[in-house]
Scaffold this active site. Structure first.
Site: not given
Length: 477
Positions: A327, A293
């Protein structure tokens, strides 16, 4: 008696000697001139908002510890992953704390902890070079529950694997390895957490007292790897971290935090690398992030919890870091209800086809939050999947609500990239301006596959200066 010859200097000899004297004088003078020039260059370079960084760094001082060393093997720990060394580690920590502090040493070897390790004030847990600390894959080993935050909302849940609560002078250091074994059990919880997550978020929205927000067994909310909760003078340095069940390094309500020279390789669900939440005076430097992430995600609480505490994350410096999968390289949000201000990011490299965005700021009209004074410079990007800069004011498609986020005074300078889909993704509200004052300067974006697709909605006052896209001057959208 020895007669000495009288020295006679011819004109050309005098010229050489005078020249040599001048050169000697200049040799002495040059360092002074160089220092003066360097000082002038530094002053010029660090003018404006960047000149505030040295003052902030004065407030970010890693804790120091007494010289006393508490070797966990002296308390019964064994280099044997079939043996539970947790009781010995906890006893060493307790003794260290009771005696006024020092270093709890995990020496070279392979150690196993059947449950969470609770740090205490004035304790430096040092995982030495050649040491490997592995954690249990049995969820019940992380009980009893502790006060924690789960995606910005307070609750009682499984303990983080390494946890410090209201400590002063606390550290996790050493060149050893920490392995959470997070994928074995906790990856499967991601598909099961929905009902508990809905319950927790509604409790936060309804301002249910925290002592009633009890989760733990049967709720499938994964614990994070390392959490400092309400601590002051925090240091995480040199360690290598693998396979976290959830967020990896998570300081909450902390002041004076240093995360330095840490290597993280963990690609499970929601594996943010470092998430300072409602923290002040934070330095993250010389770290490597390969995460599932956001590599770094700055936060400040969610919904009513964030409004209740109303503590922004502020005075945060990120520098000399390397980001791969994730991300975003550096994100702010999405749980940023308490706000975020005064962030400086510089001299980082980011490169991965799985890295969605380089800089990402995100919230929505239920979470709100003001994000201001963000300064980014000297970023080298190889490849990113989507855009260099992304704003999302309607994160998770929430385009209506009473708490509008507001992003402003964002500066990007000297950023280069070799490959991306597009440059900007600034997704605001169609009928109102909640993002403004964006400055992009001295940037070169090459390999932009869709240069004509730059989403800019609900944003005003965007400035471009000396920006090129695929070799062409970029004047804006």
């Amino acid at each position: 008696m020895i007669l000495q010859k009288k020295q006679v200097f011819l004109p050309h000899t005098l010229f050489i000697l005078n020249t040599m004297k001048k050169l000697a004088f200049l040799a002495c003078l040059l360092p002074i001139l160089w220092a003066a020039c360097s000082s002038t260059a530094t002053t010029r370079k660090e003018s404006g908002e960047w000149a505030k960084v040295p003052e902030i760094l004065k407030n970010i001082v890693p804790p120091t510890f007494p010289d006393s060393i508490y070797d966990v093997t002296a308390y019964g720990a064994k280099s044997d992953t079939s043996f539970d060394s947790r009781p010995a580690i906890l006893e060493a920590i307790n003794q260290c704390n009771t005696n006024g502090g020092g270093t709890v040493l995990i020496p070279a070897g392979n150690y196993f902890s059947k449950g969470a390790i609770l740090l205490k004030s004035n304790v430096n847990l040092h995982v030495a070079d050649g040491a490997r600390l592995e954690f249990s894959t049995v969820a019940s080993d992380y009980l009893p529950m502790v006060l924690t935050k789960w995606e910005g909302t307070e609750c009682f849940n499984y303990s983080p694997f390494i946890y410090a609560y209201q400590c002063t002078n606390v550290a996790l250091t050493g060149k050893g390895t920490i392995d959470g074994n997070g994928a074995v059990t906790f990856n499967g919880w991601h598909a099961l957490q929905g009902p508990a997550l809905d319950r927790l978020r509604q409790m936060g929205i309804d301002s249910i007292p925290v002592y009633e927000r009890v989760f733990g067994e049967g709720y499938y909310l994964r614990p994070c790897m390392i959490q400092f909760y309400g601590c002051k003078n925090v240091l995480v340095e040199d360690v290598q971290i693998y396979d976290s069940p959830f967020w990896i390094i998570h300081p909450v309500f902390c002041d004076n935090v240093t995360v330095r020279n840490v290597y993280i390789d963990s690609n499970n669900y929601n594996n943010d690398g470092c998430d300072p939440e409602s923290c002040r005076n934070v330095l993250i430097e010389d770290c490597d992030f390969d995460t599932g992430d956001d590599c770094i995600a700055i936060k400040s609480g969610r919904d009513e919890d964030g409004r209740y505490w109303n503590i922004p994350s502020e005075n945060i410096i990120v520098r000399h870091c390397r980001m791969k999968d994730g991300h975003a390289g550096v994100a702010i949000g999405s749980e940023v209800t308490g706000g975020c201000r005064n962030v400086w990011v510089e001299n980082c490299t980011m490169d991965s086809p799985e890295l969605d965005r380089i800089i990402r700021i995100k919230s929505n009209a239920m979470r709100g939050g003001e994000v201001e004074n963000i300064f980014i410079r000297n970023i080298r990007v190889g490849e990113c999947k989507e855009s260099i800069l992304g704003f999302e004011l309607k994160y998770w498609h929430v385009d209506d609500g009473p708490y509008l986020p507001y992003f402003h005074n964002i500066h990007l300078e000297n950023i280069t990239s070799k490959k991306s889909q597009y440059v900007l993704h600034l997704d605001g509200f169609e009928d109102k301006i909640q993002a403004r004052d964006i400055f992009v300067k001295d940037c070169t974006f090459d390999g932009v596959m869709k240069p004509e697709i730059n989403k800019v909605t609900g944003v005003e006052n965007i400035h471009f200066e000396n920006v090129t896209v695929n070799g062409q001057d970029f004047k804006g959208v």
